[in-house]
Scaffold this motif. Structure first.
Motif, PDB file in Angstrom:
ATOM      1  N   THR A   1       0.834  -1.208   0.000  1.00 31.57           N
ATOM      2  CA  THR A   1       0.000   0.000   0.000  1.00 31.57           C
ATOM      3  C   THR A   1       0.868   1.258   0.000  1.00 31.57           C
ATOM      4  O   THR A   1       0.646   2.187  -0.783  1.00 31.57           O
ATOM      5  CB  THR A   1      -0.943  -0.002   1.222  1.00 31.57           C
ATOM      6  OG1 THR A   1      -1.640  -1.248   1.239  1.00 31.57           O
ATOM      7  CG2 THR A   1      -1.940   1.131   1.164  1.00 31.57           C
ATOM      8  N   PHE A   2       1.862   1.242   0.844  1.00 30.58           N
ATOM      9  CA  PHE A   2       2.776   2.389   0.944  1.00 30.58           C
ATOM     10  C   PHE A   2       3.402   2.688  -0.419  1.00 30.58           C
ATOM     11  O   PHE A   2       3.442   3.838  -0.868  1.00 30.58           O
ATOM     12  CB  PHE A   2       3.847   2.058   1.990  1.00 30.58           C
ATOM     13  CG  PHE A   2       4.934   3.073   2.101  1.00 30.58           C
ATOM     14  CD1 PHE A   2       4.686   4.301   2.691  1.00 30.58           C
ATOM     15  CD2 PHE A   2       6.203   2.799   1.617  1.00 30.58           C
ATOM     16  CE1 PHE A   2       5.699   5.249   2.780  1.00 30.58           C
ATOM     17  CE2 PHE A   2       7.212   3.731   1.711  1.00 30.58           C
ATOM     18  CZ  PHE A   2       6.962   4.971   2.295  1.00 30.58           C
TER      19      PHE A   2
ATOM     20  N   ARG B   1      12.116  -1.638   2.651  1.00 32.12           N
ATOM     21  CA  ARG B   1      12.760  -1.544   3.966  1.00 32.12           C
ATOM     22  C   ARG B   1      14.194  -2.042   3.910  1.00 32.12           C
ATOM     23  O   ARG B   1      14.643  -2.748   4.815  1.00 32.12           O
ATOM     24  CB  ARG B   1      12.034  -2.404   5.014  1.00 32.12           C
ATOM     25  CG  ARG B   1      10.594  -2.095   5.237  1.00 32.12           C
ATOM     26  CD  ARG B   1      10.013  -3.351   5.831  1.00 32.12           C
ATOM     27  NE  ARG B   1       8.617  -3.220   6.098  1.00 32.12           N
ATOM     28  CZ  ARG B   1       8.133  -2.842   7.275  1.00 32.12           C
ATOM     29  NH1 ARG B   1       8.925  -2.580   8.256  1.00 32.12           N
ATOM     30  NH2 ARG B   1       6.849  -2.746   7.436  1.00 32.12           N
TER      31      ARG B   1
HETATM   32  N1  LIG Z   1      10.533   1.684   3.339  1.00 32.82           N
HETATM   33  C1  LIG Z   1       9.964   1.607   4.540  1.00 32.82           C
HETATM   34  N2  LIG Z   1      10.662   1.941   5.654  1.00 32.82           N
HETATM   35  C2  LIG Z   1      10.100   1.865   6.878  1.00 32.82           C
HETATM   36  N3  LIG Z   1       8.847   1.487   7.101  1.00 32.82           N
HETATM   37  C3  LIG Z   1       8.090   1.152   6.044  1.00 32.82           C
HETATM   38  C4  LIG Z   1       8.595   1.194   4.720  1.00 32.82           C
HETATM   39  N4  LIG Z   1       7.605   0.806   3.872  1.00 32.82           N
HETATM   40  C5  LIG Z   1       6.537   0.550   4.629  1.00 32.82           C
HETATM   41  N5  LIG Z   1       6.813   0.748   5.936  1.00 32.82           N
HETATM   42  C6  LIG Z   1       5.914   0.573   7.078  1.00 32.82           C
HETATM   43  O1  LIG Z   1       5.357  -0.698   6.992  1.00 32.82           O
HETATM   44  C7  LIG Z   1       3.990  -0.657   7.309  1.00 32.82           C
HETATM   45  C8  LIG Z   1       3.255  -1.605   6.380  1.00 32.82           C
HETATM   46  O2  LIG Z   1       3.253  -1.052   5.093  1.00 32.82           O
HETATM   47  P1  LIG Z   1       1.999  -1.273   4.144  1.00 32.82           P
HETATM   48  O3  LIG Z   1       0.745  -1.096   4.910  1.00 32.82           O
HETATM   49  O4  LIG Z   1       2.215  -0.481   2.924  1.00 32.82           O
HETATM   50  O5  LIG Z   1       2.213  -2.829   3.825  1.00 32.82           O
HETATM   51  P2  LIG Z   1       1.196  -3.762   3.033  1.00 32.82           P
HETATM   52  O6  LIG Z   1       2.028  -4.692   2.240  1.00 32.82           O
HETATM   53  O7  LIG Z   1       0.207  -2.937   2.323  1.00 32.82           O
HETATM   54  O8  LIG Z   1       0.537  -4.503   4.250  1.00 32.82           O
HETATM   55  P3  LIG Z   1      -0.861  -5.297   4.310  1.00 32.82           P
HETATM   56  O9  LIG Z   1      -0.471  -6.714   4.131  1.00 32.82           O
HETATM   57  O10 LIG Z   1      -1.359  -4.993   5.682  1.00 32.82           O
HETATM   58  O11 LIG Z   1      -1.721  -4.744   3.241  1.00 32.82           O
HETATM   59  C9  LIG Z   1       3.540   0.780   7.121  1.00 32.82           C
HETATM   60  O12 LIG Z   1       2.747   1.176   8.201  1.00 32.82           O
HETATM   61  C10 LIG Z   1       4.785   1.585   7.067  1.00 32.82           C
HETATM   62  O13 LIG Z   1       4.905   2.356   8.241  1.00 32.82           O
END
Ligand SMILES: Nc1ncnc2c1ncn2[C@@H]1O[C@H](COP(=O)(O)OP(=O)(O)OP(=O)(O)O)[C@@H](O)[C@H]1O
Ligand SMILES: [Mg+2]
Length: 395
Positions: A151-152, A310
């Motif tokens: 999502t990020f 990350r």
């Molecule tokens: N590059 C990064 N550095 C540090 N923290 C990060 C980074 N990318 C994402 N995050 C953190 O990781 C968390 C999870 O990210 P995100 O919600 O985008 O993941 P997702 O794959 O969409 O998860 P889900 O499986 O819940 O949908 C976010 O709240 C964000 O704070």
């Protein structure tokens, strides 16, 4: 609006491999809107007949000989890219739907339920504007495990593209989609409304079902109310993504990390997949497993990009070379671990609004180059949208 095909606004249709009953249903559905043959063509005669008649629409039956219907499709598309290929079946088998999409079918219909869909496909065949080359690029962003950053990255990559392109993020995480929350928007309309009105979907209707962020990123959001959760079929997803791709130059699909019909369909039809991995043992293992699945789905390797999110060179338990050795392919990009990311998410802001010079923001900027084929300067992409389905039409 440019007219293609028939000059008298009646689409010419070739029907392949269906019995008399199905032929009757087609006739009942299309009535006066199409010039229909008296009877169906056999699969083995299909290519010759289509070459001769150059129809606007080809309807191929999936019940009699599914494999033949799949086998001939790429040849039909290669011979006549403008022709609308429609699969007709007596039930919506998810495997068959995906195979149809891979082969180049534009619609998968079950009659009489999808009568409106079939009528619309025929209508579009006559009134198509500009052809396939006018479709935008669909990018599926798929986490190899929960929390990887799908999502990020979807939201922030969309924001990088939005100053010069029409961009839409489609939230396909039906379990806990949070694109709207990441953009700090309370969605008044959602994908659930879109799905309820699917039979009427077109560019104008879509415009009434997106939420708009000040960055100009548009989004098809998930409902905040979990009770509104819906079972989603592959053809529903395909219909939504096709309309989004017709309307926007880039469509970022947040697939979360789940393997369900919605995300498998998005991955199958996307022009690119960004597979988001994290640099830890489960992250690497799941990335390898996901790559195996992608291969089994018949998705070309060239459409898949592995992005390690990350990434922290000093803290990571492995080097990039270790990761590549384990997943048996190269890593295409990394996005740095960055505390600003958590701040952005918690404050409902874009990363660049929190810190536009932080390492992760720079890495996401560089991702633009990956998804625009190295054209780092997005301003130079003046020629318009790229080819959704272009691989089907060879363009
Ligand atoms: N590059 C990064 N550095 C540090 N923290 C990060 C980074 N990318 C994402 N995050 C953190 O990781 C968390 C999870 O990210 P995100 O919600 O985008 O993941 P997702 O794959 O969409 O998860 P889900 O499986 O819940 O949908 C976010 O709240 C964000 O704070
Ligand atoms: Mg998510």
């Amino acid at each position: 609006m440019r007219q293609a095909g028939s000059s008298n606004n009646v689409a010419s249709v070739v029907v392949i491999g269906v019995d008399a009953r199905a032929m009757g249903q087609i006739r009942e559905t299309l009535g006066a809107e199409a010039a229909l043959p008296a009877q169906a063509t056999r699969y083995e005669d299909a290519l010759a007949v289509i070459r001769k008649l150059r129809p606007d629409v080809v309807i191929a039956g999936f019940d009699q000989d599914f494999e033949e219907a799949i086998r001939i499709a790429p040849q039909i598309v290669a011979d006549n890219g403008r022709c609308q290929l429609v699969a007709l079946a007596s039930h919506a088998n998810p495997d068959h739907i995906r195979a149809a999409m891979r082969a180049g079918y534009r619609e998968f219909v079950v009659l009489p339920d999808d009568a409106e869909l079939l009528r619309q496909a025929v209508h579009e065949a006559i009134y198509q504007e500009g052809g396939d080359e006018d479709h935008g690029e669909v990018i599926a962003v798929w986490g190899s495990k929960g929390g990887a950053g799908a999502t990020f990255l979807s939201v922030n990559l969309a924001a990088e593209l939005s100053p010069v392109h029409r961009v839409c993020v489609v939230d396909l995480d039906f379990s806990m989609g949070d694109v709207a929350a990441f953009l700090d928007i309370q969605p008044s309309v959602t994908i659930a409304d879109l799905m309820r009105n699917l039979h009427k979907i077109d560019e104008r209707m879509l415009a009434g079902h997106v939420v708009v962020h000040p960055s100009k990123v548009h989004a098809v959001a998930q409902p905040t109310d979990l009770e509104q959760r819906e079972e989603v079929k592959g053809d529903t997803v395909m219909r939504i993504l096709t309309t989004v791709a017709r309307t926007y130059q880039y469509c970022l699909v947040d697939c979360g990390s789940r393997l369900d019909e919605a995300t498998l369909t998005a991955a199958t039809v996307a022009d690119r997949i960004l597979l988001i991995a994290t640099p830890d043992v489960p992250g690497i293992k799941n990335t390898w497993r996901r790559l195996q699945l992608i291969e089994r789905l018949g998705i070309e390797k060239s459409r898949v990009h592995v992005v390690i999110n990350r990434w922290d060179k000093r803290e990571a338990p492995f080097s990039l070379a270790d990761v590549e050795q384990n997943i048996l392919r190269k890593v295409d990009a990394t996005v740095a671990f960055d505390k600003a990311a958590a701040r952005a998410v918690n404050e409902g802001k874009l990363l660049r609004e929190v810190d536009k010079k932080c390492p992760a923001a720079k890495d996401i900027e560089a991702l633009v180059g990956l998804v625009t084929d190295g054209e780092m300067s997005v301003e130079r992409r003046a020629s318009g949208p790229m080819g959704w389905f272009s691989r089907f039409s060879g363009g």
